[in-house]
Design a protein around this motif. Structure first.
Motif, PDB file in Angstrom:
ATOM      1  N   UNK A 145       0.821  -1.202   0.000  1.00 38.13           N
ATOM      2  CA  UNK A 145       0.000   0.000   0.000  1.00 38.13           C
ATOM      3  C   UNK A 145       0.860   1.260   0.000  1.00 38.13           C
ATOM      4  N   UNK A 146       2.085   1.171  -0.466  1.00 38.99           N
ATOM      5  CA  UNK A 146       2.964   2.337  -0.515  1.00 38.99           C
ATOM      6  C   UNK A 146       2.626   3.183  -1.739  1.00 38.99           C
ATOM      7  N   UNK A 147       2.843   4.500  -1.592  1.00 41.03           N
ATOM      8  CA  UNK A 147       2.696   5.373  -2.745  1.00 41.03           C
ATOM      9  C   UNK A 147       3.971   5.295  -3.571  1.00 41.03           C
ATOM     10  N   UNK A 148       3.784   5.258  -4.885  1.00 36.50           N
ATOM     11  CA  UNK A 148       4.944   5.173  -5.769  1.00 36.50           C
ATOM     12  C   UNK A 148       5.511   6.561  -6.009  1.00 36.50           C
ATOM     13  N   UNK A 149       6.811   6.630  -6.209  1.00 37.00           N
ATOM     14  CA  UNK A 149       7.501   7.906  -6.402  1.00 37.00           C
ATOM     15  C   UNK A 149       7.782   8.101  -7.890  1.00 37.00           C
ATOM     16  N   UNK A 150       7.074   9.058  -8.519  1.00 30.46           N
ATOM     17  CA  UNK A 150       7.269   9.356  -9.933  1.00 30.46           C
ATOM     18  C   UNK A 150       8.002  10.682 -10.130  1.00 30.46           C
ATOM     19  N   UNK A 151       8.693  11.190  -9.134  1.00 29.68           N
ATOM     20  CA  UNK A 151       9.354  12.489  -9.237  1.00 29.68           C
ATOM     21  C   UNK A 151      10.544  12.452 -10.190  1.00 29.68           C
ATOM     22  N   UNK A 152      11.186  11.350 -10.344  1.00 35.26           N
ATOM     23  CA  UNK A 152      12.365  11.250 -11.203  1.00 35.26           C
ATOM     24  C   UNK A 152      12.011  10.898 -12.659  1.00 35.26           C
ATOM     25  N   UNK A 153      10.737  10.657 -12.941  1.00 38.56           N
ATOM     26  CA  UNK A 153      10.324  10.253 -14.284  1.00 38.56           C
ATOM     27  C   UNK A 153      10.269  11.471 -15.197  1.00 38.56           C
ATOM     28  N   UNK A 154      10.802  11.349 -16.427  1.00 37.96           N
ATOM     29  CA  UNK A 154      10.799  12.438 -17.387  1.00 37.96           C
ATOM     30  C   UNK A 154       9.736  12.179 -18.462  1.00 37.96           C
ATOM     31  N   UNK A 155       9.299  13.236 -19.116  1.00 40.49           N
ATOM     32  CA  UNK A 155       8.284  13.123 -20.163  1.00 40.49           C
ATOM     33  C   UNK A 155       8.898  12.551 -21.432  1.00 40.49           C
ATOM     34  N   UNK A 156       8.045  12.211 -22.380  1.00 43.14           N
ATOM     35  CA  UNK A 156       8.519  11.694 -23.660  1.00 43.14           C
ATOM     36  C   UNK A 156       9.374  12.741 -24.359  1.00 43.14           C
ATOM     37  N   UNK A 157      10.126  12.327 -25.315  1.00 45.24           N
ATOM     38  CA  UNK A 157      10.983  13.244 -26.056  1.00 45.24           C
ATOM     39  C   UNK A 157      10.128  14.243 -26.817  1.00 45.24           C
ATOM     40  N   UNK A 158      10.335  15.522 -26.603  1.00 43.09           N
ATOM     41  CA  UNK A 158       9.621  16.566 -27.321  1.00 43.09           C
ATOM     42  C   UNK A 158       8.250  16.883 -26.760  1.00 43.09           C
ATOM     43  N   UNK A 159       7.868  16.288 -25.642  1.00 44.95           N
ATOM     44  CA  UNK A 159       6.535  16.527 -25.103  1.00 44.95           C
ATOM     45  C   UNK A 159       6.433  17.897 -24.428  1.00 44.95           C
ATOM     46  N   UNK A 160       7.551  18.430 -23.946  1.00 47.62           N
ATOM     47  CA  UNK A 160       7.534  19.706 -23.244  1.00 47.62           C
ATOM     48  C   UNK A 160       7.953  20.881 -24.121  1.00 47.62           C
ATOM     49  N   UNK A 161       8.114  20.645 -25.431  1.00 54.25           N
ATOM     50  CA  UNK A 161       8.546  21.732 -26.304  1.00 54.25           C
ATOM     51  C   UNK A 161       7.483  22.819 -26.410  1.00 54.25           C
ATOM     52  N   UNK A 162       6.237  22.449 -26.467  1.00 55.58           N
ATOM     53  CA  UNK A 162       5.154  23.419 -26.657  1.00 55.58           C
ATOM     54  C   UNK A 162       4.303  23.496 -25.383  1.00 55.58           C
ATOM     55  N   UNK A 163       4.956  23.559 -24.256  1.00 54.95           N
ATOM     56  CA  UNK A 163       4.276  23.461 -22.966  1.00 54.95           C
ATOM     57  C   UNK A 163       3.403  24.670 -22.665  1.00 54.95           C
TER      58      UNK A 163
END
Length: 137
Positions: A43-61
């Motif tokens: 029942x632990x919460x998973x840590x997604x803080x280190x996960x990065x977005x797909x390539x080019x997903x943040x270009x037009x943020x």
């Protein structure tokens, strides 16, 4: 007809079918008992803080969709100065005719009509006269 009764015997004893084998091997693993699951649910919460977005997903943020500048007019259109197509009013005063045709409900008399010159008078064929004679007998 006299009913003779039935020849079926009814037994009170149980029959033994233990020696009978099944056609399909359905009783091969009959003694199998499924084991208790050993997996644990965490029942632990998973840590997604280190996960990065797909390539080019943040270009037009910071993109903001446009298109909200469209105006819809609700005024009535004025067609008072519009003219008809060329030649549409040429035959404007035309009235369709043909309404003065009379239909007669009178039977025509063809009793005095003669055949054409040179044609033979109408005769019954031999086959049709035979059929009529056969039906009457």
């Amino acid at each position: 007809h006299q009913p003779g009764g039935s020849s079926v015997e009814i037994f009170d004893e149980r029959r033994d079918y233990s020696h009978v084998k099944p056609k399909i091997q359905s009783k091969v693993n009959q003694e199998h008992r499924p084991s208790i699951a050993t997996s644990k649910i965490k029942s632990e919460k998973l840590d997604f803080s280190h996960v990065e977005a797909k390539t080019g997903a943040n270009e037009n943020l910071h993109h903001k969709p446009g298109g909200g500048e469209v105006k819809i007019f609700e005024e009535k259109l004025d067609f008072s100065n519009v003219k008809s197509r060329a030649g549409a009013n040429d035959n404007l005063k035309h009235k369709p005719g043909g309404g003065n045709v009379k239909i007669f409900n009178q039977k025509l008399d063809f009793s005095n009509v003669e055949s054409k010159i040179g044609s033979r008078p109408r005769r019954k064929s031999e086959n049709s006269s035979k059929v009529v004679q056969d039906r009457s007998t």
